[in-house]
Write a protein that holds these residues in place. Structure first.
Motif, PDB file in Angstrom:
ATOM      1  N   VAL A 180       9.320 -27.381   5.117  1.00 27.74           N
ATOM      2  CA  VAL A 180       9.209 -28.674   5.682  1.00 27.74           C
ATOM      3  C   VAL A 180      10.705 -28.833   6.294  1.00 27.74           C
ATOM      4  CG1 VAL A 180       9.587 -31.142   4.946  1.00 27.74           C
ATOM      5  CG2 VAL A 180       7.912 -29.664   3.921  1.00 27.74           C
ATOM      6  N   GLU A 181      11.763 -28.381   5.736  1.00 27.18           N
ATOM      7  CA  GLU A 181      13.030 -28.345   6.326  1.00 27.18           C
ATOM      8  C   GLU A 181      13.238 -27.606   7.535  1.00 27.18           C
ATOM      9  OE1 GLU A 181      15.650 -26.674   3.195  1.00 27.18           O
ATOM     10  OE2 GLU A 181      15.457 -28.756   1.946  1.00 27.18           O
ATOM     11  N   ARG A 182      12.382 -26.765   7.937  1.00 25.31           N
ATOM     12  CA  ARG A 182      12.268 -25.902   9.162  1.00 25.31           C
ATOM     13  C   ARG A 182      11.648 -26.578  10.093  1.00 25.31           C
ATOM     14  NH1 ARG A 182      14.801 -23.789   6.005  1.00 25.31           N
ATOM     15  NH2 ARG A 182      16.422 -25.266   6.997  1.00 25.31           N
ATOM     16  N   GLY A 183      10.778 -27.887   9.895  1.00 25.20           N
ATOM     17  CA  GLY A 183      10.099 -28.539  10.730  1.00 25.20           C
ATOM     18  C   GLY A 183       8.733 -28.418  10.826  1.00 25.20           C
ATOM     19  N   ILE A 184       8.126 -27.891   9.638  1.00 23.54           N
ATOM     20  CA  ILE A 184       6.530 -27.378   9.672  1.00 23.54           C
ATOM     21  C   ILE A 184       6.024 -28.765   8.980  1.00 23.54           C
ATOM     22  CG2 ILE A 184       4.850 -26.222   8.619  1.00 23.54           C
ATOM     23  CD1 ILE A 184       6.597 -24.789  10.560  1.00 23.54           C
ATOM     24  N   PRO A 185       4.954 -29.375   9.621  1.00 17.64           N
ATOM     25  CA  PRO A 185       4.437 -30.679   8.890  1.00 17.64           C
ATOM     26  C   PRO A 185       3.664 -30.117   7.491  1.00 17.64           C
ATOM     27  CG  PRO A 185       3.818 -30.421  11.114  1.00 17.64           C
ATOM     28  CD  PRO A 185       4.672 -28.977  10.704  1.00 17.64           C
ATOM     29  N   GLU A 186       3.714 -30.900   6.545  1.00 16.72           N
ATOM     30  CA  GLU A 186       3.186 -30.869   5.538  1.00 16.72           C
ATOM     31  C   GLU A 186       1.761 -30.331   5.426  1.00 16.72           C
ATOM     32  OE1 GLU A 186       4.343 -32.126   1.633  1.00 16.72           O
ATOM     33  OE2 GLU A 186       6.165 -33.437   2.480  1.00 16.72           O
ATOM     34  N   LYS A 187       1.005 -31.102   6.246  1.00 12.92           N
ATOM     35  CA  LYS A 187      -0.483 -30.691   6.363  1.00 12.92           C
ATOM     36  C   LYS A 187      -0.818 -29.257   6.792  1.00 12.92           C
ATOM     37  CE  LYS A 187      -0.768 -32.501  11.060  1.00 12.92           C
ATOM     38  NZ  LYS A 187      -1.330 -33.598  11.941  1.00 12.92           N
ATOM     39  N   ARG A 188       0.297 -28.767   7.442  1.00 13.41           N
ATOM     40  CA  ARG A 188       0.157 -27.182   7.879  1.00 13.41           C
ATOM     41  C   ARG A 188       0.817 -26.257   6.645  1.00 13.41           C
ATOM     42  NH1 ARG A 188       2.613 -25.980  12.987  1.00 13.41           N
ATOM     43  NH2 ARG A 188       3.118 -28.392  13.543  1.00 13.41           N
ATOM     44  N   ILE A 189       0.926 -26.658   5.426  1.00  9.68           N
ATOM     45  CA  ILE A 189       1.547 -25.872   4.513  1.00  9.68           C
ATOM     46  C   ILE A 189       0.776 -25.744   3.399  1.00  9.68           C
ATOM     47  CG2 ILE A 189       3.378 -25.493   2.883  1.00  9.68           C
ATOM     48  CD1 ILE A 189       5.231 -27.238   4.892  1.00  9.68           C
ATOM     49  N   ALA A 190       0.415 -24.601   3.009  1.00  6.09           N
ATOM     50  CA  ALA A 190      -0.802 -24.257   1.697  1.00  6.09           C
ATOM     51  C   ALA A 190       0.106 -23.578   0.723  1.00  6.09           C
ATOM     52  CB  ALA A 190      -1.761 -23.567   2.357  1.00  6.09           C
ATOM     53  N   VAL A 191       0.137 -24.068  -0.591  1.00  3.52           N
ATOM     54  CA  VAL A 191       0.680 -23.393  -1.645  1.00  3.52           C
ATOM     55  C   VAL A 191      -0.409 -22.685  -2.633  1.00  3.52           C
ATOM     56  CG1 VAL A 191       1.895 -23.547  -3.911  1.00  3.52           C
ATOM     57  CG2 VAL A 191       2.631 -25.130  -1.916  1.00  3.52           C
ATOM     58  N   TYR A 192      -0.127 -21.326  -2.640  1.00  2.00           N
ATOM     59  CA  TYR A 192      -0.908 -20.494  -3.677  1.00  2.00           C
ATOM     60  C   TYR A 192      -0.087 -19.752  -4.648  1.00  2.00           C
ATOM     61  CZ  TYR A 192       0.592 -16.082  -1.702  1.00  2.00           C
ATOM     62  OH  TYR A 192       1.305 -14.924  -1.536  1.00  2.00           O
ATOM     63  N   ILE A 193      -0.732 -19.381  -5.763  1.00  2.00           N
ATOM     64  CA  ILE A 193      -0.178 -18.577  -6.875  1.00  2.00           C
ATOM     65  C   ILE A 193      -0.533 -17.076  -6.789  1.00  2.00           C
ATOM     66  CG2 ILE A 193      -0.057 -18.581  -9.262  1.00  2.00           C
ATOM     67  CD1 ILE A 193       0.876 -21.082  -8.176  1.00  2.00           C
ATOM     68  N   MET A 194       0.730 -16.590  -6.613  1.00  2.00           N
ATOM     69  CA  MET A 194       0.469 -14.868  -6.570  1.00  2.00           C
ATOM     70  C   MET A 194      -0.061 -14.331  -7.889  1.00  2.00           C
ATOM     71  SD  MET A 194       3.585 -13.398  -4.178  1.00  2.00           S
ATOM     72  CE  MET A 194       4.631 -13.610  -5.538  1.00  2.00           C
ATOM     73  N   ASP A 195      -0.968 -13.293  -7.960  1.00  2.00           N
ATOM     74  CA  ASP A 195      -1.399 -12.758  -8.917  1.00  2.00           C
ATOM     75  C   ASP A 195      -0.397 -11.636  -9.726  1.00  2.00           C
ATOM     76  OD1 ASP A 195      -2.694 -11.731 -11.315  1.00  2.00           O
ATOM     77  OD2 ASP A 195      -4.455 -10.906 -10.127  1.00  2.00           O
ATOM     78  N   THR A 196       0.336 -11.939 -10.446  1.00  2.00           N
ATOM     79  CA  THR A 196       1.547 -10.971 -11.006  1.00  2.00           C
ATOM     80  C   THR A 196       0.888 -10.732 -12.422  1.00  2.00           C
ATOM     81  OG1 THR A 196       3.015 -12.983 -11.924  1.00  2.00           O
ATOM     82  CG2 THR A 196       3.373 -12.057  -9.483  1.00  2.00           C
ATOM     83  N   ILE A 197       0.082 -11.137 -12.796  1.00  2.00           N
ATOM     84  CA  ILE A 197      -0.413 -10.921 -14.151  1.00  2.00           C
ATOM     85  C   ILE A 197      -1.180  -9.490 -14.464  1.00  2.00           C
ATOM     86  CG2 ILE A 197      -1.469 -11.860 -16.279  1.00  2.00           C
ATOM     87  CD1 ILE A 197      -0.642 -14.634 -15.621  1.00  2.00           C
ATOM     88  N   THR A 198      -2.140  -9.448 -13.558  1.00  2.00           N
ATOM     89  CA  THR A 198      -3.469  -8.628 -13.522  1.00  2.00           C
ATOM     90  C   THR A 198      -2.594  -7.297 -13.400  1.00  2.00           C
ATOM     91  OG1 THR A 198      -5.103 -10.104 -12.775  1.00  2.00           O
ATOM     92  CG2 THR A 198      -5.593  -7.814 -12.763  1.00  2.00           C
ATOM     93  N   PRO A 199      -1.885  -6.939 -12.485  1.00  2.00           N
ATOM     94  CA  PRO A 199      -1.128  -5.526 -12.468  1.00  2.00           C
ATOM     95  C   PRO A 199      -0.345  -5.396 -14.034  1.00  2.00           C
ATOM     96  CG  PRO A 199      -0.592  -6.861 -10.390  1.00  2.00           C
ATOM     97  CD  PRO A 199      -1.177  -7.787 -11.699  1.00  2.00           C
ATOM     98  N   GLU A 200      -0.164  -6.223 -14.345  1.00  2.00           N
ATOM     99  CA  GLU A 200       0.745  -5.715 -15.616  1.00  2.00           C
ATOM    100  C   GLU A 200       0.063  -5.802 -17.021  1.00  2.00           C
ATOM    101  OE1 GLU A 200       3.403  -4.445 -14.961  1.00  2.00           O
ATOM    102  OE2 GLU A 200       3.983  -5.233 -12.905  1.00  2.00           O
ATOM    103  N   LYS A 201      -1.369  -6.083 -16.913  1.00  2.00           N
ATOM    104  CA  LYS A 201      -1.895  -5.954 -18.190  1.00  2.00           C
ATOM    105  C   LYS A 201      -1.848  -5.088 -19.111  1.00  2.00           C
ATOM    106  CE  LYS A 201      -5.550  -9.456 -17.075  1.00  2.00           C
ATOM    107  NZ  LYS A 201      -7.115  -9.772 -17.108  1.00  2.00           N
ATOM    108  N   ALA A 202      -1.919  -3.965 -18.729  1.00  2.00           N
ATOM    109  CA  ALA A 202      -1.623  -2.548 -19.533  1.00  2.00           C
ATOM    110  C   ALA A 202      -0.350  -2.393 -20.100  1.00  2.00           C
ATOM    111  CB  ALA A 202      -1.895  -1.416 -18.933  1.00  2.00           C
ATOM    112  N   LEU A 203       0.739  -3.009 -19.555  1.00  2.00           N
ATOM    113  CA  LEU A 203       2.064  -3.020 -20.000  1.00  2.00           C
ATOM    114  C   LEU A 203       2.287  -4.097 -21.115  1.00  2.00           C
ATOM    115  CD1 LEU A 203       5.193  -2.190 -19.864  1.00  2.00           C
ATOM    116  CD2 LEU A 203       5.297  -3.740 -17.920  1.00  2.00           C
ATOM    117  N   ALA A 204       1.523  -5.275 -20.849  1.00  2.00           N
ATOM    118  CA  ALA A 204       1.609  -6.336 -21.975  1.00  2.00           C
ATOM    119  C   ALA A 204       0.755  -5.806 -22.984  1.00  2.00           C
ATOM    120  CB  ALA A 204       0.926  -7.610 -21.154  1.00  2.00           C
ATOM    121  N   ALA A 205      -0.208  -5.249 -22.839  1.00  2.00           N
ATOM    122  CA  ALA A 205      -1.146  -4.878 -23.969  1.00  2.00           C
ATOM    123  C   ALA A 205      -0.272  -3.807 -24.847  1.00  2.00           C
ATOM    124  CB  ALA A 205      -2.347  -4.224 -23.573  1.00  2.00           C
TER     125      ALA A 205
END
Length: 225
Positions: A152-177
């Motif tokens: 937004v500070e760079r001048g991008i209108p909010e309607k043109r911004i999408a927020v998503y959540i990266m999947d950082t859990i699945t690749p580390e399931k074996a480590l967590a186990a």
């Protein structure tokens, strides 16, 4: 550097390489074109001046449309990971009349200030390309509220911004186990009745840790560690 790196990044960012085809343009020493996965083709152009980024952005502005034509496909969209490459692909965007999407996963100005020896030239270049590229972006695809504010500070209108959540859990399931339960309580030591709130993150602006600190400070409970 390694073929599996872009494959992992594409999967991590929910771009579904099993469903979509990708043509990747990269700059590194050694020129080649090859498929690194069934739906992922890499076109590498030779880059000998490793630290002279503006030159390769300038060359990409002219080369990218030709690479796309030679591939024999018309992309549905152009997808980039930083503002300089976004600016470099504006010619291709308008020639093929396709959307230009920026995946913004860090705050470049903060990175430059905290991590680079040539801070001022790189910062000036970053500010320039942000101003020029922002008007051409159809969508900013980002990972947190802190990154949304940066866009937004760079001048991008909010309607043109999408927020998503990266999947950082699945690749580390074996480590967590295989993790050893109770390790933190033994190490510090923490009473069995206390709840543990843990945040593992780099001290970077895009992590939004100031909000986490404020939230912890507002808690009145005494059974937290």
């Amino acid at each position: 550097k390694k073929p599996e790196q872009p494959i992992k990044k594409i999967g991590r960012d929910k771009l579904h390489p099993e469903k979509n085809r990708f043509l990747l343009l990269s700059w590194r020493p050694g020129r080649y074109e090859k498929n690194i996965a069934p739906n992922i083709r890499v076109v590498r152009r030779s880059a000998r001046l490793r630290f002279f980024r503006p030159l390769y952005d300038f060359l990409t502005f002219f080369i990218a449309p030709r690479v796309i034509r030679q591939s024999g496909i018309t992309p549905d969209l152009l997808f980039v990971y930083d503002f300089p490459f976004a600016l470099a692909l504006t010619r291709a965007k308008h020639m093929f009349r396709i959307p230009l999407v920026l995946c913004l996963t860090n705050q470049p100005r903060l990175y430059i200030i905290s991590r680079n020896s040539l801070r001022l030239p790189k910062l000036w270049y970053q500010i320039l390309v942000e101003r020029l590229a922002s008007r051409h972006l159809d969508l900013v695809y980002t990972t947190s509220d802190a990154m949304r504010r940066y866009a937004v500070e760079r001048g991008i209108p909010e309607k043109r911004i999408a927020v998503y959540i990266m999947d950082t859990i699945t690749p580390e399931k074996a480590l967590a186990a295989g993790a050893q339960g109770g390790f933190l309580r033994k190490q510090f030591p923490i009473p069995p009745g206390h709840k543990i709130l843990l945040c593992a993150a780099r001290l970077e602006g895009e992590k939004g840790l100031e909000r986490l600190i404020d939230a912890f400070a507002a808690l009145s409970r005494k059974d937290l560690s």
